[in-house]
Design an enzyme around this catalytic site. Structure first.
Site, PDB file in Angstrom:
ATOM      1  N   CYS A  78     -64.169 -26.363  30.820  1.00 17.82           N
ATOM      2  CA  CYS A  78     -63.848 -27.763  31.137  1.00 17.82           C
ATOM      3  C   CYS A  78     -64.062 -28.549  29.849  1.00 17.82           C
ATOM      4  O   CYS A  78     -63.669 -28.087  28.789  1.00 17.82           O
ATOM      5  CB  CYS A  78     -64.698 -28.279  32.298  1.00 17.82           C
ATOM      6  SG  CYS A  78     -66.466 -27.996  32.114  1.00 17.82           S
ATOM      7  N   GLY A  88     -68.272 -27.619  29.354  1.00 16.71           N
ATOM      8  CA  GLY A  88     -68.589 -26.254  29.745  1.00 16.71           C
ATOM      9  C   GLY A  88     -69.878 -26.149  30.525  1.00 16.71           C
ATOM     10  O   GLY A  88     -70.552 -25.117  30.502  1.00 16.71           O
ATOM     11  N   TRP A  89     -70.199 -27.229  31.271  1.00 20.76           N
ATOM     12  CA  TRP A  89     -71.544 -27.301  31.853  1.00 20.76           C
ATOM     13  C   TRP A  89     -71.573 -27.477  33.367  1.00 20.76           C
ATOM     14  O   TRP A  89     -72.582 -27.202  33.993  1.00 20.76           O
ATOM     15  CB  TRP A  89     -72.325 -28.424  31.197  1.00 20.76           C
ATOM     16  CG  TRP A  89     -73.767 -28.097  31.008  1.00 20.76           C
ATOM     17  CD1 TRP A  89     -74.845 -28.753  31.549  1.00 20.76           C
ATOM     18  CD2 TRP A  89     -74.320 -27.030  30.233  1.00 20.76           C
ATOM     19  NE1 TRP A  89     -76.020 -28.165  31.154  1.00 20.76           N
ATOM     20  CE2 TRP A  89     -75.720 -27.091  30.345  1.00 20.76           C
ATOM     21  CE3 TRP A  89     -73.744 -26.007  29.464  1.00 20.76           C
ATOM     22  CZ2 TRP A  89     -76.563 -26.177  29.709  1.00 20.76           C
ATOM     23  CZ3 TRP A  89     -74.593 -25.103  28.823  1.00 20.76           C
ATOM     24  CH2 TRP A  89     -75.976 -25.205  28.954  1.00 20.76           C
ATOM     25  N   ASP A  90     -70.526 -27.969  33.990  1.00 21.02           N
ATOM     26  CA  ASP A  90     -70.523 -28.182  35.435  1.00 21.02           C
ATOM     27  C   ASP A  90     -69.390 -27.394  36.091  1.00 21.02           C
ATOM     28  O   ASP A  90     -69.632 -26.446  36.841  1.00 21.02           O
ATOM     29  CB  ASP A  90     -70.389 -29.677  35.770  1.00 21.02           C
ATOM     30  CG  ASP A  90     -71.604 -30.468  35.316  1.00 21.02           C
ATOM     31  OD1 ASP A  90     -72.696 -30.175  35.812  1.00 21.02           O
ATOM     32  OD2 ASP A  90     -71.462 -31.357  34.466  1.00 21.02           O
ATOM     33  N   ARG A  91     -68.163 -27.786  35.791  1.00 20.81           N
ATOM     34  CA  ARG A  91     -67.012 -27.095  36.374  1.00 20.81           C
ATOM     35  C   ARG A  91     -66.910 -25.642  35.896  1.00 20.81           C
ATOM     36  O   ARG A  91     -66.569 -24.737  36.664  1.00 20.81           O
ATOM     37  CB  ARG A  91     -65.729 -27.852  36.038  1.00 20.81           C
ATOM     38  CG  ARG A  91     -65.591 -29.173  36.751  1.00 20.81           C
ATOM     39  CD  ARG A  91     -64.472 -30.023  36.162  1.00 20.81           C
ATOM     40  NE  ARG A  91     -64.831 -30.598  34.862  1.00 20.81           N
ATOM     41  CZ  ARG A  91     -64.060 -31.439  34.195  1.00 20.81           C
ATOM     42  NH1 ARG A  91     -62.870 -31.770  34.661  1.00 20.81           N
ATOM     43  NH2 ARG A  91     -64.455 -31.934  33.037  1.00 20.81           N
TER      44      ARG A  91
END
Length: 362
Positions: free
Chosen positions: A336, A339-342
């Site tokens: 995303c 690069g940390w949630d989705r």
């Protein structure tokens, strides 16, 4: 707010327990990971503060390493100063311990790459500035002889220049570290690429080299925008608007998915995403769903704006699985913006989906 947070954690724990029981019953695997460990890990990472996470980090990292070793032969690379957002030890799977008989095992050539600490550390170090917050491409798990990776999106020129400045300061002050390239690695950087205005191009050369060495073929971009704009400036880029055409060899699938701000609305809806349709008409949402390969799923991808969050998620996971089961292509990268949630959401859903139907080692 505290009661709502606790209910959210309890709801997540209940879901995790259900997933664990169904998968374990179906797979009948022997594992030291029990239901209590599984739920406890979820509670730690979904309901704890950053402070408590740091206090317990070493204990639970060791537990995660032990569980990882049940499925894979692994390479451990000390993080050092590669990326402050990644764990202290980077776990790289290089072979499945019990590959599924229906699918291909990891090739010896790929195992050599994934177990070469010197090579990987050099590539990670050289490529990190190409990605937002230096969250470089890193393997997550293996399937069908392929590597599934995660990262942030491409960084903007502004961030790249900032990284170059910090790198120069660190070099002059002696506080930075450098990694010498292995003999078989060439920089592929020309004289035209050495100015400040090419600061974002140079690390992308190494980023592309890293992706090719990992035999990544598909890139699934979850961003709802082509480039992240903040304060009227581009704060990120992406492969789908690659101005240098360095990523033209990859299959780039645009799979826009709402970010963490929308997760809050889901939580306010009693954590029930059914019937929730994202507002795609906001001006910043200029990325439209489009597969970078010939999908045979029969899904009308141009109708994505009508799907609720459940159908949107399911269809994207199906597309990723389809790319992985195609023996004519290589692995995939999911990202995303940060690069940390989705990104971990989809790599986890992909891993769990393959696990639950018995297609991965666990």
């Amino acid at each position: 707010m505290e009661d709502e947070s606790q209910r959210s954690v309890e709801s997540n724990s209940s879901s995790a327990t259900s997933i664990f029981r169904r998968a374990k019953k179906r797979m009948s695997f022997q594992s030291s990971l029990n239901e209590h460990d599984f739920v406890t890990l979820l509670k730690i990472f979904s309901g704890s503060s950053k402070k408590s996470r740091s206090e317990m980090f070493e204990v639970y990292q060791k537990q995660c390493l032990l569980q990882f070793a049940l499925d894979y032969e692994t390479t451990i690379i000390p993080n050092g100063d590669l990326c402050s957002h990644y764990p202290a030890e980077l776990v790289i799977p290089h072979a499945e311990k019990a590959p599924h008989p229906m699918f291909r095992p990891t090739s010896s050539a790929m195992e050599d790459v994934l177990s070469d600490v010197t090579l990987l550390r050099y590539l990670f170090s050289g490529a990190r500035a190409s990605r937002c917050r230096e969250r470089f491409v890193i393997p997550v798990f293996l399937f069908n002889g392929k590597v599934v990776c995660r990262s942030a999106t491409l960084s903007s020129l502004y961030e790249a220049i900032g990284r170059e400045v910090m790198k120069t300061i660190s070099s002059v002050s002696g506080t930075g570290t450098s990694v010498d390239p292995p003999p078989e690695v060439s920089s592929n950087v020309t004289e035209a690429d050495t100015g400040w205005m090419a600061a974002d191009k140079r690390p992308r050369v190494v980023d592309v080299d890293l992706l090719k060495r990992l035999d990544v073929h598909h890139i699934f971009d979850l961003m709802v925008e082509d480039k992240k704009v903040k304060y009227n400036m581009f704060w990120s880029s992406s492969e789908k608007v690659d101005e240098y055409e360095q990523y033209g060899e990859f299959s780039i699938s645009k799979v826009p998915y709402p970010g963490c701000e929308y997760f809050r609305e889901v939580a306010d809806n009693d954590n029930n995403p059914e019937g929730m349709v994202f507002n795609w008409k906001q001006p910043q949402n200029n990325s439209q769903c489009e597969m970078g390969f010939e999908s045979q799923l029969g899904i009308q991808w141009d109708e994505y704006e009508t799907w609720d969050l459940v159908q949107l998620t399911q269809n994207y996971v199906l597309a990723m699985v389809e790319s992985l089961t195609d023996n004519s292509t290589g692995g995939l990268l999911v990202h995303c913006i940060s690069g940390w949630d989705r990104t971990p959401l989809f790599t986890s859903l992909l891993r769990l989906s393959l696990w639950a139907v018995g297609l991965t080692a666990l």
